[in-house]
Enzyme design. Structure first.
Site, PDB file in Angstrom:
ATOM      1  N   ARG A  83      36.294  39.156  41.438  1.00 58.42           N
ATOM      2  CA  ARG A  83      37.320  39.995  42.054  1.00 58.42           C
ATOM      3  C   ARG A  83      36.631  41.038  42.935  1.00 58.42           C
ATOM      4  NH1 ARG A  83      40.052  42.509  37.500  1.00 58.42           N
ATOM      5  NH2 ARG A  83      41.222  40.566  37.318  1.00 58.42           N
ATOM      6  N   ARG A 153      39.571  50.913  38.293  1.00 57.84           N
ATOM      7  CA  ARG A 153      39.711  49.643  39.005  1.00 57.84           C
ATOM      8  C   ARG A 153      39.969  49.877  40.495  1.00 57.84           C
ATOM      9  NH1 ARG A 153      41.068  45.456  35.375  1.00 57.84           N
ATOM     10  NH2 ARG A 153      40.032  45.847  33.392  1.00 57.84           N
ATOM     11  N   LYS A 216      40.217  50.408  30.670  1.00 56.41           N
ATOM     12  CA  LYS A 216      40.390  50.365  32.122  1.00 56.41           C
ATOM     13  C   LYS A 216      41.283  51.506  32.591  1.00 56.41           C
ATOM     14  CE  LYS A 216      44.137  46.954  31.731  1.00 56.41           C
ATOM     15  NZ  LYS A 216      44.553  45.579  32.046  1.00 56.41           N
ATOM     16  N   LYS A 218      43.567  52.836  36.136  1.00 58.83           N
ATOM     17  CA  LYS A 218      44.118  52.394  37.421  1.00 58.83           C
ATOM     18  C   LYS A 218      44.719  53.567  38.182  1.00 58.83           C
ATOM     19  CE  LYS A 218      45.130  47.680  35.865  1.00 58.83           C
ATOM     20  NZ  LYS A 218      46.190  46.653  35.671  1.00 58.83           N
ATOM     21  N   CYS A 437      51.747  36.080  37.414  1.00 62.24           N
ATOM     22  CA  CYS A 437      50.306  36.198  37.206  1.00 62.24           C
ATOM     23  C   CYS A 437      49.673  34.812  37.319  1.00 62.24           C
ATOM     24  CB  CYS A 437      50.023  36.810  35.842  1.00 62.24           C
ATOM     25  SG  CYS A 437      50.441  35.736  34.454  1.00 62.24           S
ATOM     26  N   CYS A 443      43.293  31.561  32.980  1.00 65.61           N
ATOM     27  CA  CYS A 443      43.293  32.811  32.218  1.00 65.61           C
ATOM     28  C   CYS A 443      43.164  32.531  30.721  1.00 65.61           C
ATOM     29  CB  CYS A 443      44.562  33.609  32.486  1.00 65.61           C
ATOM     30  SG  CYS A 443      44.625  35.153  31.532  1.00 65.61           S
ATOM     31  N   CYS A 482      51.546  36.318  29.549  1.00 63.09           N
ATOM     32  CA  CYS A 482      51.301  37.048  28.309  1.00 63.09           C
ATOM     33  C   CYS A 482      51.745  38.492  28.531  1.00 63.09           C
ATOM     34  CB  CYS A 482      49.820  36.966  27.907  1.00 63.09           C
ATOM     35  SG  CYS A 482      48.741  38.091  28.825  1.00 63.09           S
ATOM     36  N   CYS A 486      49.909  41.809  34.011  1.00 60.96           N
ATOM     37  CA  CYS A 486      49.249  41.552  35.296  1.00 60.96           C
ATOM     38  C   CYS A 486      50.218  41.341  36.462  1.00 60.96           C
ATOM     39  CB  CYS A 486      48.313  40.354  35.180  1.00 60.96           C
ATOM     40  SG  CYS A 486      46.896  40.658  34.109  1.00 60.96           S
TER      41      CYS A 486
END
Length: 574
Positions: A83, A153, A216, A218, A437, A443, A482, A486
């Site tokens: 990414r 991120r 993480k 954001k 996603c 994934c 899930c 995302c």
């Protein structure tokens, strides 16, 4: 195992193993270089499996083949997903051409995946091609550092071309924010670019420390009235406050604690929209940003990763205490938030002339996938455009592309190419406002299909709107494999969240502008059951709605689902 010191603002207890891994990693180096030399496996071992994420990569395997390979006693078909770090989503034509050529010739899937964090992913890279991938990015001025794991991120910002003067300022600002919070370790350059090792008695991470963040983080930057980046899906969002002449950023309203991930049946986990803290003028904003991140670094839960995000820290210590600590560390005082409002969050498709008198073309990208198919040569078309385009491309947070800064003369040439490849944005508004996603087959967290079923699900939704003569309207529809958030499903009017293979939980009641979490309607539904219920609901909407009432507002007013006002109290209520 270390334990936290006795401090009421810090969670006490045994540190998670991730903290051990980060602390022992020698500032993210681990033994990644040794694993690159190991030709007996296509994967990374031990801590390195997680450490490569700090460098922007995930190890994946083809889940369609997993069972077959296990039966054959073969290693899973490991490849890497990389990414890119691309703050603000802007990429030059030169960069695009290099990346497209690499995707076409050096990846298994021969495609570029646009993400909803304004960047791109390359799927299907073999381990022995990784260094070449990083070197290719470096040659065109890009990298993948800090696009995954426990760091800040990719920083995203409003990309709407109607705001060209302010957008340039916001884009430059997003790059500065990204640079401020980047890991300072030389590990990325040493491992992937063969740069000389820097030998020090010790290395420093002045903001992140050698343990980095608890989880993480954001950041998003929005220019009202467009919420095209879904500010409530982020740990920290900055709402730009512009002067009356629409030419200067005066400062920002600061919003904290947004995030959409949760865990099925775990009532300690919730999605949440962010909370407004107050206004900060521009000259103080960087010290405020750094203070927020260091508070989360110091106070975030390092014992339980499911409680480690910023929203849980704020819930635990209290919003006012968190706010006062920001003021203390940044040596500022918040003013009352400035008024603003949102009118939309989707992209504006087609041609638009900016304030700079240049042209912008927003192109809808189905499922965010740049690929060539028999019916649509999207990758080839964009390659031809990049060869003649003197401006840049903007990746939007809705997985689309804006061809930016086009002269009137070049507009003619780009129009001809779009016509030649039969690319005209002729999709329904439902489709343009839908998202999924990646999910299967790559994934590892996927419980159900998402991207591969989106087209079919949207087709059925379109037919229902036609059936009840309401196809002039649209519904914000999102599906995720899930509950990790995302595709930002938990800000949609209709959301499907994967529960098991072929089964989804159905959530209803988000709104058009993305300021409300939907609520659980029914659990564990297959495709037929989902659309049986949606048929009834859309019929009710078409026959009982108030003037111009959106679907999400309708199901709340009719008490079909509970309105989620405070996620920590409302999300799990029956």
């Amino acid at each position: 195992m270390k334990k936290y010191k006795n401090n009421s603002l810090v969670v006490q207890g045994q540190l998670s193993d991730y903290e051990r891994m980060k602390g022992e990693s020698n500032y993210l180096r681990g033994t990644i270089s040794d694993d690159l030399l190991d030709s007996l496996t296509n994967g990374f071992k031990g801590d390195n499996f997680y450490l490569i994420r700090f460098h922007g990569m995930y190890q994946q395997d083809d889940r369609d083949l997993r069972k077959e390979r296990i039966e054959q006693k073969l290693e899973p078909k490991y490849t890497m997903m990389l990414r890119c770090r691309l703050p603000g989503g802007v990429i030059t034509s030169k960069q695009w051409l290099k990346i497209y050529d690499f995707a076409l010739n050096c990846t298994f899937y021969k495609s570029i995946r646009l993400t909803n964090r304004q960047t791109f992913q390359l799927h299907g890279i073999l381990k022995n091609k990784l260094k070449n991938t990083h070197k290719m990015l470096n040659e065109v001025g890009l990298d993948s550092l800090a696009t995954a794991n426990d760091v800040n991120r990719n920083v995203i910002c409003t990309s709407n071309p109607n705001e060209t003067i302010i957008h340039h300022q916001i884009y430059e600002f997003s790059k500065k924010v990204s640079d401020l919070l980047l890991p300072k370790t030389n590990a990325y350059a040493e491992i992937w670019l063969d740069k000389k090792k820097i030998f020090k008695t010790y290395e420093e991470e002045p903001i992140l420390t050698k343990f980095y963040l608890p989880r993480k983080f954001k950041i998003s930057i929005v220019i009202p009235p467009y919420n095209d980046i879904d500010i409530h899906a982020n740990d920290m969002s900055l709402v730009a406050i512009i002067d009356v002449h629409n030419t200067t950023i005066l400062g920002f309203n600061l919003l904290l604690g947004g995030g959409l991930s949760f865990e099925h049946s775990n009532h300690a986990t919730v999605p949440a929209i962010s909370k407004d803290i107050g206004f900060i003028d521009y000259k103080n904003i960087f010290s405020v940003i750094q203070s927020v991140v260091t508070i989360q670094r110091d106070w975030g839960d390092r014992t339980n990763r499911k409680q480690a995000k910023t929203r849980y820290t704020i819930k635990r210590v209290g919003l006012q205490i968190f706010k006062k600590e920001i003021e203390k560390r940044a040596n500022v005082f918040f003013e009352k938030s400035k008024p603003y409002h949102f009118i939309s969050r989707g992209d504006r498709f087609g041609w638009l002339k900016g304030q700079d008198q240049l042209w912008y073309y927003t192109l809808f990208i189905p499922q965010g996938r740049i690929v060539n198919t028999i019916d649509l040569k999207l990758g080839e078309c964009l390659q031809k455009i990049a060869q003649i385009h003197k401006g840049s491309f903007r990746i939007t947070a809705n997985q689309n592309i804006i061809i930016s800064e086009i002269s009137t003369e070049n507009k003619i040439n780009i129009t001809k190419l779009l016509q030649k490849y039969n690319i005209d944005n002729s999709f329904s508004n439902v489709r343009k406002n839908s998202m999924a996603c990646v999910s299967f087959p790559t994934c590892p967290l996927a419980m159900a299909e998402a991207e591969r079923v989106l087209d079919n699900f949207v087709n059925k939704l379109e037919l229902l709107l036609i059936k009840y003569n309401i196809n002039h309207e649209y519904i914000v529809f999102r599906i995720t494999g899930c509950p990790n958030g995302c595709a930002r499903a938990l800000l949609a009017e209709i959301a499907l969240v994967g529960k098991s293979f072929g089964k989804y939980n159905l959530y209803l009641g988000g709104n058009k502008i993305g300021t409300r979490i939907p609520h659980l309607y029914l659990e564990n539904l297959d495709e037929n059951a989902i659309f049986k219920h949606l048929d009834k609901l859309i019929f009710l909407w078409s026959s009982e709605r108030q003037t111009k009432e959106d679907f999400g507002d309708f199901v709340i007013r009719k008490k079909i689902v509970l309105e989620v006002i405070d996620s920590f109290n409302d999300f799990w209520k029956k």
